[in-house]
Design a protein around this motif. Sequence first.
Motif: not given
Length: 245
Positions: A72-85
């Motif tokens: 239902a939320a206008p925005e939904f974000l998934v926060i990720c730890a990212d070591l690819t770069r």
Amino acid sequence: MNPILQAQSTHKSIRKYTDQAIDADLLKQLIQAAQGAASSSFIQAYSLVQVTLPENRSKIATLAGGQKWVEAAPEFLVICADLTRVEYCSIEQGLGELEGNAEHFIAATTDATFFAQNLMLGAESVGLGAVFIGGIRNDPAQVAELLNLPKHVYPIFGLCLGYPDAEPDLKPRLPVDVILHKDSYDSSRCASDVQAYDAQMQAYYQSRSGNQKMSNWSEQTAAAVQKKKREHMLEFLQKQGFVKR
């Protein structure tokens, strides 16, 4: 109290939102501002996925334990730890591939968490409400598959954002004197500190305007950690290239 301290001390998790959309430029501005968060050695080891597809929202809401505000939320974000770069830089500089060191896992996780807290605080400063969704770790492999997360990336938690359509009561936090130790950690006061806080939280749960219950902090905390062990997380993290050594 200045506005930042006021916002920090009055945070409430918001799970009910109006239908008002969040302007795309505002969202981008909030994300850009959140990037001002501290970063370990400036590696900036995080990414976020904006989930807009209704079917993916629905699947994630179910995986998270039926948390309908994910849909239902206008925005939904998934926060990720990212070591690819980070790994790309390491290889390009002749220092080899990442080897799954625990230190790198901690650095990426804290980087992403600092960023996420900054994002939430910024959102609240412009009148938005938010809630983190740790329930996506119920089945991180399916979430990773839905979002096409590559090796060296893992989803830490989700973030619902929207204009509040609710005003929950403010939960009293642990007193500063409980969490602040001077020069050395004082274990002797643990029992008395918890018992005093239990009494405070029990009174809060009984008196709040909605969802009243007979409980206290000890009961809620013990259930939260002992019934949500998510023992699959270690294997998943190792498959994603984290915590191998």
